[in-house]
Design a protein around this motif. Structure first.
Motif, mmCIF file in Angstrom:
data_model
loop_
_atom_site.group_PDB
_atom_site.id
_atom_site.type_symbol
_atom_site.label_atom_id
_atom_site.label_comp_id
_atom_site.label_asym_id
_atom_site.label_seq_id
_atom_site.Cartn_x
_atom_site.Cartn_y
_atom_site.Cartn_z
ATOM 1 N N LEU C 103 0.831 -1.212 0.000
ATOM 2 C CA LEU C 103 0.000 0.000 0.000
ATOM 3 C C LEU C 103 0.860 1.254 0.000
ATOM 4 N N ARG C 119 -6.034 7.412 1.771
ATOM 5 C CA ARG C 119 -5.759 6.145 2.474
ATOM 6 C C ARG C 119 -6.568 6.104 3.765
ATOM 7 N N ASP C 130 -6.681 -1.501 6.235
ATOM 8 C CA ASP C 130 -5.924 -0.453 5.542
ATOM 9 C C ASP C 130 -6.126 -0.519 4.019
ATOM 10 N N SER C 131 -6.612 0.607 3.440
ATOM 11 C CA SER C 131 -6.934 0.626 2.002
ATOM 12 C C SER C 131 -6.536 1.968 1.401
ATOM 13 N N VAL C 132 -6.187 1.917 0.119
ATOM 14 C CA VAL C 132 -5.834 3.130 -0.621
ATOM 15 C C VAL C 132 -6.770 3.265 -1.814
ATOM 16 N N GLU C 143 -8.889 0.935 -6.154
ATOM 17 C CA GLU C 143 -8.595 0.696 -4.742
ATOM 18 C C GLU C 143 -7.607 -0.448 -4.609
ATOM 19 N N PHE C 145 -5.873 -3.018 -1.394
ATOM 20 C CA PHE C 145 -5.923 -3.405 0.024
ATOM 21 C C PHE C 145 -5.241 -4.756 0.176
ATOM 22 N N TYR C 146 -4.823 -5.041 1.396
ATOM 23 C CA TYR C 146 -4.374 -6.391 1.741
ATOM 24 C C TYR C 146 -5.184 -6.940 2.913
#
Lengths: 381, 381, 381, 381
Positions: C103, C119, C130-132, C143, C145-146
């Motif tokens: 990310l 973010r 946690d995402s962008v 988008e 994410f992990y």
């Protein structure tokens, strides 16, 4: 068909009964098709769950003691009746005839044979009118009817179809000690043989017989009888049958699968055998062939051909040969079971002295270990 | 997944090796996928007939001693090499790596482990360039390559497809005595466990491991090894696998069918096991699931769950557990076979003292007769 | 592949952007796969009915404004989010990356490109961490994410599967005016072209691009954009797709079927296009091929080949070319749509001056009337 | 069936002929089934390639001018005769009767009707014995026979089956101007209506009629006639039909696909329409339903229901309505074609003034653009 790829094909069924039932003077009723089976079950809720929630048959009507079920392409009231009772058994193998008048013929035909015959104008089950029940000369409870309540044919109702959709009742299968005698009687009743299993000594182990132009409406399987071997429903495609297995696995009910899925030699259909909560055997079946011409070639299989019952040579489990359901007389009492005296198919093929082949020219017992069957393997360990 | 419908799912594979192979300092090569197997066959014409005429693999190239075959969606030169030899065995499990440079890594990685390593700039087989072969610490002949001749991908050439069309090489399966030790080594080589079979005492019976995002590129099956259990090709649909069985029946070769068709518990794929003319086992396989995420859930099956190897609870034939192909060293001599000392899956599940269940809460050996397996049945008769 | 059976195959994609977006110095995030799409829908109940009751996607979680859905083999929280809003549009094309650290790379990569980047440590939707989110240089809301909540993978839960079971999210498809420019940017992001449609003048009409080793995670379709062309879910077999059509017919919702079912030329997959209650296009898709090798051959189709979009040459309906969904910026406002200036695929193939061929050597417009397409036919009457 | 999911179901076919052909006093022959069609083709090599190499029908026998073909489950000599001639046309719609004696009945029945009748003891084609050909009152060349050479039924010969295996001749379809008149005549000949298409004004557009217990042995389609609309062969499963399309694509013969594949409303079967090298239309068809009971419910479809011809509402191409093959008289000259005077199905459904609906309660012409059909779209552009 050449010797290396299939069975013998003859123009008629060379099955001769040594102790035949006399042919009645009265003509037989004109039978359309196998129509429904009445099963006595000991735990109605468990059976309903199996046939409705697991297999997806449709409830036409039900009450405290009885559930009336049909397949998705059926327009008559039911193809299966589950009736609560103290002993798991079959109360009726029921056939539809071509017109109301055929019931008179049924009465005369069986009366002449000295059979017990009961006729009810309002039917023995809901949804049916005038019906005749008999105990036939082979000891089976047979029913004939024409009048029936029409219900919606659900063929186009795809929103109700499951992955393993059962679309038609296809056939019955009966266990009887003397197959040639049974065949002769059923021919008198208007049935025709489409396939059979014999050996070179002239023993007949089983025969498939039809009214509608499929491989069978019923089959006669050699064994202690009268008993019911199975009732079969059809799917459209092979993946539907696989879906039923997958669902049984997901429900942790895979032990209901007795044999298959596989491809039959006899009938060329794709098949699966299940056992319901009472042990009644149900086949799921698809894609046999048209047999409606009068000169339809009869296919005779060698009992030692290990592709006759499973085209892939997969072993038949012993329970499939030995277990079957009792049948009831018209008072609801179980019919006595008479032992088969002819050679048993299991004994000659998977017993200690039996043999089977994949290629006729191979030595006896030349099968690889994985094809020898459970019974035979038992003796080798 | 709940207890009643499936296996335990964990975030990683709790497999611990008691006698681990040390992890090399050198990084492993970046492996793309299993790419081809080299089989030594004793009757090249018979093997060619089986793989080409019966199974429909495509001949890319052939000469007097060797046939190079590929599946219908492949664009590299071959997925299977049949090489004539005096002893039926496996000469190589071959993997494709991501770039030519990865071969240097392979040399370093295996050299550090003390393995025999041979590199040929012009390849060990036709159609390939620079290749590395090793005898790995588990005793298996492994190959790595990148350079390869491209050939036509026949995906759109439906006029060449048969009813049982094989479209991809899917995976290998290896027999090895100590599964945890093998798993640890393969993890060092960059593989990840997707599923395994264990018991409550901590014994691991088998593990499935992948590079490409399917359930496996190879599996480690507990048993006397090193031996090759099977090589697997994929079809698009389930009916393709059934068509292979039907054709084998028509050719009176049904005794090539060892086990199945069926649905696996492990992998959820539909499967069939065949034995080629030398007894090499070939699986036909379709429809497992995507496993490419780093945190892909590992599925652990109880060895006593009788749906683990066949989701429908159909018995596994003993030959499937006990028979496998020898593997060769880099000089073409068979590798010695070391006996497994951990408990055998066959013994604990279908032997005299073994037990299996369909429902975890049921008593041991509560299976109906038709589900108890050939081995167990042997002891009952 | 020969000229008469298929497209040109080349070792790489000869697509050159005349107006390229500069390649960032910062490395791109390591993307695993397309993971979910967030759709804004105007009637949440109608959309829920369509995706859940009709198509059988599974509800992981829902509240008054949002429904989180997944396919049957998925183990992450969702593959589709339906969010109630005033304007039907796409809020995010979301991809999963290989680790949390990726990310940071996503932030740097898009920041260097001058894109708006937001973010959120606790994610933009439920079930994610946690995402962008960014608006990429092509104008699409992307988008990454992990962190994600794991849920039960329902692969083995066959009692929940319907005849048309959707097992995986397969891909997205985006409409963009300048395909070469988009391809170049996506290659910088780490995608690779697997197939494309071009003409002999060098115009590129569409390109398919992948991260996971299938034909695509997303495709770039030439047209007025940025817009969303479709989101695609996979089934296991072709009959599953047919079952969806049959069910739509039974529900008298067949007008949701826009195009197909059919076989794609591009991708070789079997397909169906539906339109949801807001007109968002959904593809059902099965059986493309493995593309994971770095030298996977790129397949280039001639725009005039009438088997490129449907291998059976069935006409593409004009709405499929012209209609698509708006996409939103990070504030929820629709992105402006820019007109394509390159030639339109519809115009050159089914318009008044267009032509298509089944056999390259045939005269232009030699197609029989039933293959000429709706648009062309319109001009003939 | 409820209004929202399907057609009206009635207990008989309310079709009344205003200009009926008188019912003969002589009883009709007892017809078993449609048995074969004799097609005159202008390029025998091209036709042989289409039916044998592409579709996989089996050559029973052939000479310089004629090819005799059968399907894989057939045991009579042929299901299709290709005969070289100067004009593409149909020389005979041939039916098998139940016994040799039925031919006398056929002669009497048609003679009483004033039809031309020719009988040949050695048959009109190879493989057949005593046969009767007539020009029926509707202008069609009909044939009846019983004596026929038996050949191997290839049902079990899976090594000969292709992915698109044709297993049975299923039905014929005839174009005739006055459908009620044709239905009345066919009922006199012993056929029964299973489904039809009507409108609320009482116009009948088409009717399906059977002898064997499937949806039809032949259908009467309203249009300029007498002409032959199509001849249909059955497959076992839907994927077999898809495989035929895929192969046609691979052979760059996809322009032979005129319509489909799709699901019929009428008959509920899965279908595909092809055009052979002379333009003769061939249907590939699978999975209709059992119709053998005398009170089988007749299904009547509204001509405006856009799911009647395709259950998925996909448009019917105009050529399918307007094009058909000429039929020959008994001297080999084409029968004159008489124009239909009743309303045309194409005009009332996809013409400028026509309308169709998916849901009966919707406004006329409420279909989305992709469902309006090629003809209608033509007027909109």
């Amino acid at each position: 068909m050449t010797d290396t790829t299939g069975p013998a094909v003859t123009s008629d069924a060379p099955i001769t009964a040594s102790d035949p039932i006399p042919t009645p003077v009265a003509p037989p009723p004109d039978i359309l098709r196998c129509a429904y089976m009445e099963l006595v079950v000991t735990d109605l809720a468990a059976s309903r769950n199996f046939y409705v929630e697991v297999l997806g048959l449709v409830v036409t009507e039900e009450d405290e003691d009885t559930v009336y079920l049909r397949s998705l392409e059926e327009f008559i009231h039911h193809n299966l009746v589950l009736r609560k009772g103290p002993l798991a058994a079959v109360a009726a193998f029921s056939y539809r005839v071509r017109s109301p008048e055929e019931l008179d013929k049924a009465v005369e035909f069986y009366t002449e044979l000295g059979c017990r015959v009961v006729r009810r104008k309002d039917g023995f089950t809901k949804g049916l009118g005038d019906s005749v029940r008999v105990i036939d000369p082979l000891g089976f409870p047979y029913e004939f009817f024409y009048d029936v309540e029409h219900v919606e044919r659900l063929a186009w109702r795809y929103e109700l179809h499951t992955p393993g959709a059962l679309v038609r009742l296809d056939h019955f299968n009966q266990v009887t000690p003397d197959v040639p005698r049974a065949v002769k009687f059923m021919e008198d009743l208007g049935f025709r043989v489409t396939e059979d299993i014999q050996d070179s000594e002239g023993t007949t182990y089983a025969a498939w017989m039809r009214r509608k132009p499929t491989v069978h409406d019923t089959a006669m399987t050699g064994g202690d009888g009268p008993r019911m071997h199975h009732v079969a429903f059809a799917t459209h495609e092979k993946h539907n049958i696989i879906a039923i297995c997958d669902k049984l696995g997901a429900l942790r009910m895979s032990d209901r699968i007795e044999r298959g899925p596989g491809r039959h030699g006899v009938s060329n259909a794709f098949y699966l055998y299940l056992r319901d909560p009472d042990g009644h055997r149900v086949e799921i079946y698809t894609q046999d062939y048209y047999t409606g011409d009068p000169d339809n070639p009869v296919v005779t299989w060698d009992v030692h051909d290990n592709q006759r019952r499973d085209w892939w040579g997969n072993p038949v489990v012993p329970s499939w040969y030995t277990e079957a359901s009792l049948v009831l007389d018209l008072d609801g009492n179980p019919q006595p079971v008479v032992a088969r005296t002819d050679t048993s198919e299991m004994a000659v093929t998977i017993g200690a002295d039996g043999f089977s082949y994949t290629r006729p020219e191979d030595d006896a017992e030349a099968l690889p270990s994985w094809k020898q069957g459970e019974y035979k393997l038992g003796h080798q360990l």
